[in-house]
Structure formats: structure tokens, C-alpha cells
Design a protein around this motif. Structure first.
Motif, PDB file in Angstrom:
ATOM      1  N   GLN A  22      -2.866   1.693  -1.746  1.00 20.34           N
ATOM      2  CA  GLN A  22      -1.930   0.985  -0.877  1.00 20.34           C
ATOM      3  C   GLN A  22      -1.107   0.016  -1.728  1.00 20.34           C
ATOM      4  N   GLY A  24       0.440  -3.592  -2.298  1.00 23.82           N
ATOM      5  CA  GLY A  24       0.021  -4.928  -1.903  1.00 23.82           C
ATOM      6  C   GLY A  24      -0.559  -5.666  -3.087  1.00 23.82           C
ATOM      7  N   TYR A  60      -4.660  -6.701  -0.143  1.00 17.22           N
ATOM      8  CA  TYR A  60      -3.957  -7.178   1.044  1.00 17.22           C
ATOM      9  C   TYR A  60      -2.590  -6.520   1.019  1.00 17.22           C
ATOM     10  N   ASP A  61      -2.208  -5.892   2.116  1.00 16.89           N
ATOM     11  CA  ASP A  61      -0.916  -5.209   2.136  1.00 16.89           C
ATOM     12  C   ASP A  61       0.222  -6.216   2.331  1.00 16.89           C
ATOM     13  N   ALA A  62       1.446  -5.711   2.474  1.00 11.84           N
ATOM     14  CA  ALA A  62       2.627  -6.570   2.565  1.00 11.84           C
ATOM     15  C   ALA A  62       2.568  -7.532   3.749  1.00 11.84           C
ATOM     16  N   GLU A  63       1.858  -7.168   4.804  1.00 13.05           N
ATOM     17  CA  GLU A  63       1.725  -8.043   5.983  1.00 13.05           C
ATOM     18  C   GLU A  63       0.472  -8.906   5.897  1.00 13.05           C
ATOM     19  N   ASN A  64      -0.189  -8.920   4.733  1.00 13.04           N
ATOM     20  CA  ASN A  64      -1.428  -9.674   4.495  1.00 13.04           C
ATOM     21  C   ASN A  64      -2.604  -9.178   5.326  1.00 13.04           C
ATOM     22  N   ILE A  65      -2.607  -7.903   5.653  1.00 18.96           N
ATOM     23  CA  ILE A  65      -3.749  -7.308   6.333  1.00 18.96           C
ATOM     24  C   ILE A  65      -4.727  -6.851   5.252  1.00 18.96           C
TER      25      ILE A  65
END
Length: 120
Positions: A22, A24, A60-65
Motif C-alpha cells: 500500500q 503510505g 498508515y495510508d494517505a488518510e492515516n488509516i
């Protein structure tokens, strides 16, 4: 989350690279705590493991998930003749004054997340 070196026993130091399929940011810890932007180190290159260490990592992905936590145990220059168990628990779950099992030892029951590795 992928580690370039699997958990195990090594002669001398080992260099560990982290990667994620992913996009991030990867965060990691070397003290057993859950990796995140507040407690962890931002991954920027190989981690040099020179002593017995547990590496925990999470992206952590771009949306901080956050993604799943991945844990690997590294043993350096250890001579063993019996199976080995490596159990990793966030220090907060052991020593924190409001939730640590060593502090609240009189509680009747509790559960805490842990990672378990077994080496024959």
C-alpha cells in the motif's frame, strides 16, 4: 507489510528492510509498543539489528488509516538447545497505571493483545 528478513536466529547483526504494497507511511518500534506516529519511528531505510530485538511495523495510508501490525523477533548470536518462545506485548498493557496487568494484578480477569513466536 513485508520484512526483508524473517524472525529467527542470526550470527552477527542483521539488516532489515520494510516494505508495504500500500502507499503510505511505515512506522516501527523496537520496544514492543504498537507503532504509530506518536510512539514510533518513521521508516526511512534499513534497520540495523545488533542485539536481541523485536521489530513491530505498521503502515498508515494517505488518510492515516492503519494497516495490520506485523511483528518479527530477531535473536543475535544466541546458542540454544531448547525451543524458544518470543511473546511481544505493548509495555502499556503491562505497566500502565490504569491498564497494566503488573500494576493491576488483583483484577480477576483481563485480556491484552500479544504476538507469539515459537522457534524449534
Amino acid at each position: 507489510m513485508q520484512f526483508s528478513q524473517p524472525s529467527g536466529f542470526y550470527s552477527g547483526s542483521v539488516s532489515v528492510a520494510l516494505s508495504s504494497p500500500q502507499k503510505g507511511t511505515i512506522w516501527y518500534t523496537l520496544d514492543g509498543s504498537v507503532p504509530n506516529p506518536e510512539k514510533g519511528s518513521r521508516y526511512s531505510g534499513k534497520i540495523s539489528v545488533t542485539e536481541n530485538t523485536v521489530v513491530r511495523a505498521r503502515y498508515y495510508d494517505a488518510e492515516n488509516i492503519p494497516g495490520p501490525i506485523v511483528t518479527q523477533s530477531y535473536f543475535i548470536d544466541e546458542k540454544i538447545s531448547l525451543p524458544v518462545v518470543s511473546m511481544t506485548v505493548d509495555p502499556v498493557d503491562l505497566f500502565d497505571s490504569t491498564r497494566g496487568i503488573f500494576v493491576l494484578y488483583k483484577e480477576d480477569s483481563w485480556e491484552r493483545p500479544a504476538h507469539f513466536d515459537y522457534f524449534e
